[in-house]
Design an enzyme around this catalytic site. Structure first.
Site, PDB file in Angstrom:
ATOM      1  N   ARG A 121      87.388 -81.643  23.459  1.00 22.74           N
ATOM      2  CA  ARG A 121      88.019 -80.410  24.382  1.00 22.74           C
ATOM      3  C   ARG A 121      89.053 -79.584  23.722  1.00 22.74           C
ATOM      4  NH1 ARG A 121      87.691 -85.198  27.528  1.00 22.74           N
ATOM      5  NH2 ARG A 121      85.881 -85.069  28.964  1.00 22.74           N
ATOM      6  N   LYS A 143      87.943 -64.790  20.372  1.00 15.36           N
ATOM      7  CA  LYS A 143      86.517 -64.767  20.994  1.00 15.36           C
ATOM      8  C   LYS A 143      85.592 -65.711  19.980  1.00 15.36           C
ATOM      9  CE  LYS A 143      85.837 -60.291  23.371  1.00 15.36           C
ATOM     10  NZ  LYS A 143      85.207 -59.166  23.625  1.00 15.36           N
ATOM     11  N   GLU A 185      84.593 -50.673  11.297  1.00 13.24           N
ATOM     12  CA  GLU A 185      85.092 -51.243  12.647  1.00 13.24           C
ATOM     13  C   GLU A 185      86.810 -50.517  12.365  1.00 13.24           C
ATOM     14  OE1 GLU A 185      83.940 -52.774  14.925  1.00 13.24           O
ATOM     15  OE2 GLU A 185      82.313 -54.148  14.504  1.00 13.24           O
ATOM     16  N   LYS A 226      94.292 -54.164  16.897  1.00 14.43           N
ATOM     17  CA  LYS A 226      93.518 -55.060  17.810  1.00 14.43           C
ATOM     18  C   LYS A 226      94.536 -55.938  18.557  1.00 14.43           C
ATOM     19  CE  LYS A 226      89.766 -58.181  18.254  1.00 14.43           C
ATOM     20  NZ  LYS A 226      88.463 -58.845  17.697  1.00 14.43           N
ATOM     21  N   GLU A 236      89.516 -59.383  28.243  1.00 12.42           N
ATOM     22  CA  GLU A 236      88.841 -58.184  28.480  1.00 12.42           C
ATOM     23  C   GLU A 236      88.333 -57.972  29.930  1.00 12.42           C
ATOM     24  OE1 GLU A 236      85.699 -57.372  25.374  1.00 12.42           O
ATOM     25  OE2 GLU A 236      84.594 -56.199  26.628  1.00 12.42           O
ATOM     26  N   ARG A 240      90.698 -54.045  26.582  1.00 16.19           N
ATOM     27  CA  ARG A 240      90.022 -54.603  25.422  1.00 16.19           C
ATOM     28  C   ARG A 240      88.810 -54.148  25.233  1.00 16.19           C
ATOM     29  NH1 ARG A 240      90.053 -60.867  23.037  1.00 16.19           N
ATOM     30  NH2 ARG A 240      88.870 -60.333  21.375  1.00 16.19           N
ATOM     31  N   ASN A 244      85.274 -51.619  22.175  1.00 14.89           N
ATOM     32  CA  ASN A 244      83.663 -51.664  22.014  1.00 14.89           C
ATOM     33  C   ASN A 244      83.307 -49.952  21.610  1.00 14.89           C
ATOM     34  OD1 ASN A 244      83.431 -54.194  22.507  1.00 14.89           O
ATOM     35  ND2 ASN A 244      83.704 -53.865  24.901  1.00 14.89           N
ATOM     36  N   HIS A 247      79.789 -49.352  20.201  1.00 17.79           N
ATOM     37  CA  HIS A 247      78.997 -50.706  20.437  1.00 17.79           C
ATOM     38  C   HIS A 247      78.021 -50.465  21.517  1.00 17.79           C
ATOM     39  CE1 HIS A 247      82.010 -52.185  17.697  1.00 17.79           C
ATOM     40  NE2 HIS A 247      81.390 -53.425  17.775  1.00 17.79           N
ATOM     41  N   HIS A 251      74.594 -51.558  19.780  1.00 16.64           N
ATOM     42  CA  HIS A 251      74.027 -52.542  20.163  1.00 16.64           C
ATOM     43  C   HIS A 251      72.519 -52.165  20.248  1.00 16.64           C
ATOM     44  CE1 HIS A 251      72.994 -55.819  23.391  1.00 16.64           C
ATOM     45  NE2 HIS A 251      73.358 -56.210  22.283  1.00 16.64           N
ATOM     46  N   HIS A 266      75.637 -54.924  11.338  1.00 17.10           N
ATOM     47  CA  HIS A 266      76.385 -54.489  12.727  1.00 17.10           C
ATOM     48  C   HIS A 266      77.076 -53.231  12.566  1.00 17.10           C
ATOM     49  CE1 HIS A 266      78.666 -55.056  16.241  1.00 17.10           C
ATOM     50  NE2 HIS A 266      79.805 -55.246  15.399  1.00 17.10           N
TER      51      HIS A 266
HETATM   52  N1  NAD Z   1      84.836 -62.884  17.569  1.00 15.72           N
HETATM   53  C1  NAD Z   1      84.970 -61.680  17.609  1.00 15.72           C
HETATM   54  O1  NAD Z   1      85.651 -61.063  18.149  1.00 15.72           O
HETATM   55  C2  NAD Z   1      83.960 -60.886  16.870  1.00 15.72           C
HETATM   56  C3  NAD Z   1      84.040 -59.429  16.574  1.00 15.72           C
HETATM   57  C4  NAD Z   1      83.290 -58.687  15.609  1.00 15.72           C
HETATM   58  C5  NAD Z   1      82.068 -59.569  15.209  1.00 15.72           C
HETATM   59  N2  NAD Z   1      81.828 -60.753  15.413  1.00 15.72           N
HETATM   60  C6  NAD Z   1      80.880 -61.523  14.985  1.00 15.72           C
HETATM   61  O2  NAD Z   1      80.963 -61.516  13.432  1.00 15.72           O
HETATM   62  C7  NAD Z   1      79.463 -61.562  12.919  1.00 15.72           C
HETATM   63  C8  NAD Z   1      79.713 -60.580  11.767  1.00 15.72           C
HETATM   64  O3  NAD Z   1      80.379 -60.887  10.786  1.00 15.72           O
HETATM   65  P1  NAD Z   1      80.251 -60.452   9.205  1.00 15.72           P
HETATM   66  O4  NAD Z   1      80.042 -59.106   9.136  1.00 15.72           O
HETATM   67  O5  NAD Z   1      81.460 -61.088   8.444  1.00 15.72           O
HETATM   68  O6  NAD Z   1      78.910 -61.185   8.798  1.00 15.72           O
HETATM   69  P2  NAD Z   1      78.843 -62.785   7.992  1.00 15.72           P
HETATM   70  O7  NAD Z   1      79.725 -63.846   8.322  1.00 15.72           O
HETATM   71  O8  NAD Z   1      77.207 -63.139   8.054  1.00 15.72           O
HETATM   72  O9  NAD Z   1      79.067 -62.250   6.488  1.00 15.72           O
HETATM   73  C9  NAD Z   1      78.235 -61.368   5.688  1.00 15.72           C
HETATM   74  C10 NAD Z   1      77.609 -61.708   4.368  1.00 15.72           C
HETATM   75  O10 NAD Z   1      78.880 -61.753   3.529  1.00 15.72           O
HETATM   76  C11 NAD Z   1      78.914 -62.783   3.056  1.00 15.72           C
HETATM   77  N3  NAD Z   1      80.373 -63.105   2.604  1.00 15.72           N
HETATM   78  C12 NAD Z   1      81.364 -63.112   3.452  1.00 15.72           C
HETATM   79  N4  NAD Z   1      82.852 -63.218   2.611  1.00 15.72           N
HETATM   80  C13 NAD Z   1      82.088 -62.850   1.453  1.00 15.72           C
HETATM   81  C14 NAD Z   1      83.085 -62.812   0.138  1.00 15.72           C
HETATM   82  N5  NAD Z   1      84.269 -62.874   0.125  1.00 15.72           N
HETATM   83  N6  NAD Z   1      82.258 -62.884  -1.044  1.00 15.72           N
HETATM   84  C15 NAD Z   1      80.919 -62.832  -1.099  1.00 15.72           C
HETATM   85  N7  NAD Z   1      80.218 -62.641   0.105  1.00 15.72           N
HETATM   86  C16 NAD Z   1      81.002 -63.101   1.315  1.00 15.72           C
HETATM   87  C17 NAD Z   1      78.468 -64.025   3.755  1.00 15.72           C
HETATM   88  O11 NAD Z   1      77.931 -65.234   3.400  1.00 15.72           O
HETATM   89  C18 NAD Z   1      77.314 -63.173   4.559  1.00 15.72           C
HETATM   90  O12 NAD Z   1      76.216 -63.427   3.719  1.00 15.72           O
HETATM   91  C19 NAD Z   1      78.470 -61.365  14.044  1.00 15.72           C
HETATM   92  O13 NAD Z   1      78.125 -62.580  14.248  1.00 15.72           O
HETATM   93  C20 NAD Z   1      79.348 -60.857  15.199  1.00 15.72           C
HETATM   94  O14 NAD Z   1      79.029 -61.052  16.286  1.00 15.72           O
HETATM   95  C21 NAD Z   1      82.655 -61.536  16.229  1.00 15.72           C
HETATM   96 ZN    ZN Z   2      81.749 -54.558  15.993  1.00 13.31          ZN
END
Ligand code: NAD
Ligand code: ZN
Length: 375
Positions: A121, A143, A185, A226, A236, A240, A244, A247, A251, A266
């Site tokens: 939990r 999030k 971003e 942020k 949100e 917040r 977006n 986005h 999206h 993305h």
């Molecule tokens: N929670 C939130 O507020 C929020 C906000 C924006 C995005 N997201 C989420 O984040 C995700 C995208 O995140 P991302 O772009 O980091 O993708 P990811 O986690 O898939 O990382 C991208 C790639 O880079 C590699 N990588 C990461 N750090 C590295 C490093 N230092 N050296 C070498 N390789 C590295 C990873 O292994 C992966 O292959 C999506 O699922 C999205 O929905 C969440």
């Molecule tokens: Zn984004």
């Protein structure tokens, strides 16, 4: 040299430390939280690079350390990986007073954060974001979640981390493409709410890409931006949504490219979405056409796609107005049948526009796609 941004959420406040070498403070921070065990969640790629470097000082500090690793990539934000991660953490005998550590990009952060939210939990968790996108965006704000077959991020919880350590050294191994995606971003934050920051980015973008001091500064400013919004509107209900910007369009592009990373990732979808948001704001009479041009030039200068025409090998649906509109209507941000747009009245002047007439969106899209075909 490092900077700390304090996220002042009442009762759930935490620090985000940004800079070269901040990961070396992890063991001392975990001790301060009075945890005895640490369960690290990572992906195969990041784990291969940094897991040992993280584990060793924790063990040396007398902590019990376990780890679980998932395949790199979006597909790991699934029920099956969540189950595997939760079981692994339980096998490590993680208790309520212990901590989960997310070591990786946004995928690992969202998955590990959600596991921490539901394990017994709720246990505390620490974000060690390793992608630029995770450092400036996903690791802050609480999030967490996974994807459903019906859409992205539809299963999740708000669960704030207890600490975020964004070590800029790890960005050295991130691919340039992933780095640029995270940069989109950063540009988004500036565009939606901070004119000075936008000018800073125009002046220092090359330094940010080459890894100079401006890089840490850009990350810290994005996190602070942020963080302010999250403190005002954690769940949100209002402001917040400004985060977006780009986005709603972005999206739709992701959906129509079936999240195929060969076509776009993305941050690239967000980059094109930022241009579309500026162009659409112009279409509705809020800004000059020049703003869209300025953003386009900025994005292209750092190697990001700026329009649909910049994408290679995209499916035809991406250039079809009805498909684009349809994909926008599936968005989480649709309310009473109309998508919510974040529009601009100028640089740093984003606002939430609800109930925009679909006909206006349609005529704008026809215009953008017409241009894409010409160039
Ligand atoms: N929670 C939130 O507020 C929020 C906000 C924006 C995005 N997201 C989420 O984040 C995700 C995208 O995140 P991302 O772009 O980091 O993708 P990811 O986690 O898939 O990382 C991208 C790639 O880079 C590699 N990588 C990461 N750090 C590295 C490093 N230092 N050296 C070498 N390789 C590295 C990873 O292994 C992966 O292959 C999506 O699922 C999205 O929905 C969440
Ligand atoms: Zn984004």
């Amino acid at each position: 040299m490092h900077q700390t941004v304090h996220i002042a959420l009442p009762g759930r406040a935490y620090d985000v430390r940004i800079g070269s070498g901040v990961l070396s403070g992890l063991a001392a921070e975990v001790k301060l939280l009075r945890a005895k065990s640490v369960g690290i969640v990572t992906d195969h790629q990041v784990g291969g690079l940094y897991l040992e470097q993280i584990c060793e000082p924790l063990r040396a500090a007398g902590l019990i350390v376990g780890s679980v690793s998932v395949p790199a990539g979006e597909a790991s934000k699934s029920f099956s990986e969540l189950e595997r991660v939760c079981d692994a953490l339980l096998e490590m005998r993680l208790e309520r007073g212990d901590v989960v550590v997310a070591l990786g990009g946004g995928v690992v952060g969202d998955l590990a954060g959600f596991a921490a939210a539901i394990l017994r939990r709720g246990v505390r968790f620490i974000q060690l974001p390793t992608s630029l996108l995770a450092q400036v965006d996903s690791s802050v704000g609480g999030k967490t979640g996974i994807n459903s077959a019906l859409g992205k991020n539809l299963i999740g919880a708000f669960h704030q981390p207890s600490l975020v350590l964004a070590d800029t050294d790890v960005l050295a191994t991130l691919s340039r493409r992933e780095f640029a995606a995270g940069y989109a971003e950063i540009l988004k934050c500036a565009l939606v709410g901070d004119t000075d920051f936008f000018e800073f980015l125009e002046n220092y973008r090359d330094h940010i890409f080459s890894g100079g001091a401006a890089r840490g500064e850009a990350i810290a400013r994005s996190v602070a931006f942020k963080g302010d919004i999250v403190v005002r509107d954690e769940k949100e209900q209002g402001d917040r949504a400004l985060l977006n910007l780009g986005h709603t369009f972005g999206h739709a592009l992701e959906v129509l490219s079936h999240y195929d990373s060969r076509v776009l990732i993305h941050g690239e979808a967000v980059a094109i979405g930022l241009v579309m948001a500026a162009e659409f704001s112009h279409h509705l009479g809020y800004v000059d056409a020049e703003l869209g041009q300025r953003i386009k030039a900025h994005l292209r200068a750092v190697g990001l796609p700026a329009t649909l025409a910049d994408l290679k090998g995209a499916p035809r649906d991406l250039y079809n107005v009805d498909q684009l509109l349809g994909a926008m209507m599936q968005d989480k941000k649709v309310q009473d049948g109309a998508p919510t747009f974040i529009l601009l009245k100028g640089i740093g002047q984003g606002f939430v526009a609800r109930g925009v007439e679909l006909d206006r969106v349609r005529t704008y899209l026809m215009h953008h796609i017409g241009q894409a075909h010409e160039s």
